[in-house]
Design an enzyme around this catalytic site. Structure first.
Site, PDB file in Angstrom:
ATOM      1  N   HIS A 339     -22.971  15.431  32.084  1.00  0.00           N
ATOM      2  CA  HIS A 339     -22.178  15.234  33.287  1.00  0.00           C
ATOM      3  C   HIS A 339     -21.476  16.549  33.629  1.00  0.00           C
ATOM      4  O   HIS A 339     -20.728  17.104  32.815  1.00  0.00           O
ATOM      5  CB  HIS A 339     -21.124  14.134  33.028  1.00  0.00           C
ATOM      6  CG  HIS A 339     -20.470  13.599  34.255  1.00  0.00           C
ATOM      7  ND1 HIS A 339     -19.178  13.115  34.260  1.00  0.00           N
ATOM      8  CD2 HIS A 339     -20.926  13.448  35.523  1.00  0.00           C
ATOM      9  CE1 HIS A 339     -18.868  12.691  35.481  1.00  0.00           C
ATOM     10  NE2 HIS A 339     -19.936  12.882  36.273  1.00  0.00           N
ATOM     11  N   ASP A 343     -15.426  11.808  36.603  1.00  0.00           N
ATOM     12  CA  ASP A 343     -15.361  10.722  37.581  1.00  0.00           C
ATOM     13  C   ASP A 343     -13.974  10.061  37.553  1.00  0.00           C
ATOM     14  O   ASP A 343     -13.357   9.877  36.487  1.00  0.00           O
ATOM     15  CB  ASP A 343     -16.421   9.665  37.283  1.00  0.00           C
ATOM     16  CG  ASP A 343     -17.828  10.152  37.565  1.00  0.00           C
ATOM     17  OD1 ASP A 343     -17.943  11.158  38.281  1.00  0.00           O
ATOM     18  OD2 ASP A 343     -18.768   9.524  37.059  1.00  0.00           O
ATOM     19  N   HIS A 418     -16.478   5.540  43.373  1.00  0.00           N
ATOM     20  CA  HIS A 418     -15.730   6.455  42.542  1.00  0.00           C
ATOM     21  C   HIS A 418     -15.740   7.823  43.208  1.00  0.00           C
ATOM     22  O   HIS A 418     -16.466   8.063  44.169  1.00  0.00           O
ATOM     23  CB  HIS A 418     -16.316   6.550  41.127  1.00  0.00           C
ATOM     24  CG  HIS A 418     -17.628   7.236  41.053  1.00  0.00           C
ATOM     25  ND1 HIS A 418     -18.831   6.644  41.454  1.00  0.00           N
ATOM     26  CD2 HIS A 418     -17.956   8.498  40.630  1.00  0.00           C
ATOM     27  CE1 HIS A 418     -19.826   7.485  41.281  1.00  0.00           C
ATOM     28  NE2 HIS A 418     -19.311   8.628  40.771  1.00  0.00           N
ATOM     29  N   HIS A 420     -16.542  11.755  42.335  1.00  0.00           N
ATOM     30  CA  HIS A 420     -17.065  12.758  41.400  1.00  0.00           C
ATOM     31  C   HIS A 420     -16.381  14.072  41.755  1.00  0.00           C
ATOM     32  O   HIS A 420     -16.547  14.614  42.845  1.00  0.00           O
ATOM     33  CB  HIS A 420     -18.596  12.904  41.544  1.00  0.00           C
ATOM     34  CG  HIS A 420     -19.162  13.999  40.692  1.00  0.00           C
ATOM     35  ND1 HIS A 420     -19.485  13.831  39.372  1.00  0.00           N
ATOM     36  CD2 HIS A 420     -19.450  15.302  40.993  1.00  0.00           C
ATOM     37  CE1 HIS A 420     -19.953  14.968  38.880  1.00  0.00           C
ATOM     38  NE2 HIS A 420     -19.953  15.888  39.874  1.00  0.00           N
TER      39      HIS A 420
END
Length: 446
Positions: A339, A343, A418, A420
């Site tokens: 990642h 988030d 959400h 990012h």
């Protein structure tokens, strides 16, 4: 000395061997003759003298010294010689009941039971016994009339006589009526043990001795005229009596003045005490307020120092929420195998703010990132905001830290609403750095 006598507390009538009746309200009340029952007995007059020496003739005295009644019985002695049959303590019993117990003590211990007063009173073993009392005194008549004074020759006194006091009598009246030489003063001296310390206080039933040789014989003088004992007081007191009255009045006035002065001094002392307590309370309250103010000032300065020492915040959190999927989390879901950002799980439509001041590089569709905004900052870093549902800035626009730039959503490759958030060293993908470390370095608590 006042002409009229004042009554003391109620006492039982006196008894003697020569007369077995007591004159009350003009009617003779017969009393039963009960033998003393001991070989060592004393006359009622002798016991009266003992009582006058022991307690000033107060048969109900209880001073709290452990001795009770006119003859000052110790409680253990009272109980040991049967006094409990009459009353719990000697001071609660009648005079005659106390004398009855005293006869038993005299029989068992002798005159030494009253070491000092027995000698003064002439108390010896084997004297004539008084009439013993019953456990309960006979009831008095409901109404009474003025009794007639009586005199009774004593068996041992030749021409001496005994006078029984009736209601309304005074020593001066008795001395006048009975022609006592030396007046009431001689009469008082002859009966001081019987009367007590105050010549004004004589009570009905007392037996007064008319001193031998000081009176005319009954045959040589006319009988006294009956007097109305309830009428006005006669005038013309003797000079000595007037002087005594004046002295007593002065003594009473002096005592009252001293008591008033003492009360006034006590009042002033109490007022001064209260004033001092008030001053101390006011001083304590003032000191308490000063301490509280000092404490508040110290707290204020400490807060100011804390704020001054705190790191200055130059950045802003992109959303008001905590992170979920962390930076560098590994997995096949991401093209680089990890990642590249962090988030923040927030509902669609949540305000998204610029993390720092800068210029919008791009604002639009970003492929798998959905709608996104990329901002370049003065420190050369870039911040990315992805999966947005709406944009509120455009490319080339200048923004301030904390300014709203978009609204969150779930566009692009997203599994739910959400934000990012990514921080890069360049404008393109692959130059990512830890976004939370970047925010914390700018003073953001996240």
């Amino acid at each position: 000395m006042a002409v009229r006598g004042r009554h003391r507390r109620r006492q039982q009538s006196r008894f003697n061997r020569a007369s077995l009746t007591v004159t009350v309200g003009g009617a003779g009340l017969a009393l039963p003759l009960v033998a003393a029952g001991t070989a060592d007995a004393a006359s009622a007059d002798t016991w009266a003298k003992v009582a006058a020496c022991e307690s000033s003739g107060d048969w109900s005295v209880n001073t709290g010294n452990g001795y009770y009644g006119g003859l000052q019985f110790k409680q253990s002695t009272w109980e040991a010689y049967g006094g409990s049959a009459y009353a719990g303590r000697a001071d609660l019993a009648t005079k005659d009941q106390q004398i009855a117990v005293a006869e038993k003590v005299l029989d068992g211990q002798g005159p030494g039971a009253w070491p000092a007063c027995s000698q003064k009173a002439g108390l010896t073993r084997g004297g004539p016994a008084p009439v013993a009392p019953e456990a309960a005194p006979a009831p008095r008549p409901a109404t009474s009339q003025a009794a007639t004074p009586t005199t009774t020759p004593q068996s041992k006194a030749g021409t001496a006589e005994m006078y029984t006091v009736v209601r309304g009598d005074t020593l001066s009246q008795i001395a006048d009526d009975q022609r006592v030489k030396g007046g009431w003063q001689r009469l008082y001296q002859a009966n001081r043990a019987q009367v007590g310390a105050d010549p004004d206080l004589i009570v009905p039933g007392q037996r007064l001795q008319l001193k031998p040789g000081d009176t005319a014989t009954p045959q040589s003088r006319p009988a006294p005229k009956a007097k109305d004992r309830t009428g006005p007081e006669p005038t013309g007191k003797p000079a000595a009596e007037k002087a005594a009255d004046t002295a007593r009045a002065k003594a009473v006035a002096a005592r009252k003045a001293a008591e008033a002065k003492k009360a006034e001094e006590a009042k002033k002392a109490e007022e001064a005490k209260k004033a001092e307590e008030g001053r101390k309370a006011a001083a304590a309250k003032k000191a308490e307020q000063a301490a509280a103010a000092k404490k508040a000032e110290a707290a204020r300065k400490a807060e100011q120092a804390k704020k001054a020492a705190a790191p200055r915040t130059t950045l802003s959190s992109p959303v008001d929420a905590g992170p979920s999927t962390p930076y560098r989390a590994s997995g096949a879901s991401w093209s680089k195998g990890y990642h590249t950002g962090v988030d923040f799980p927030v509902p669609t439509g949540t305000s998204v703010k610029a993390a720092a001041s800068g210029t919008v590089v791009s604002a639009g569709w970003g492929g798998s990132y959905g709608y996104q905004v990329v901002i370049k900052h003065a420190d050369g870093k870039y911040s990315q905001y992805a999966h947005l549902s709406a944009l509120t800035v455009r490319g080339g626009q200048s923004v301030q830290a904390g300014q709203r730039i978009a609204r969150s959503g779930s566009t692009g490759n997203s599994t739910g609403p959400h934000l990012h958030f990514e921080v890069r060293t360049g404008p393109g993908f692959g130059s990512d750095i830890d976004p939370l470390a970047y925010l914390r370095g700018g003073g953001v608590k996240v």
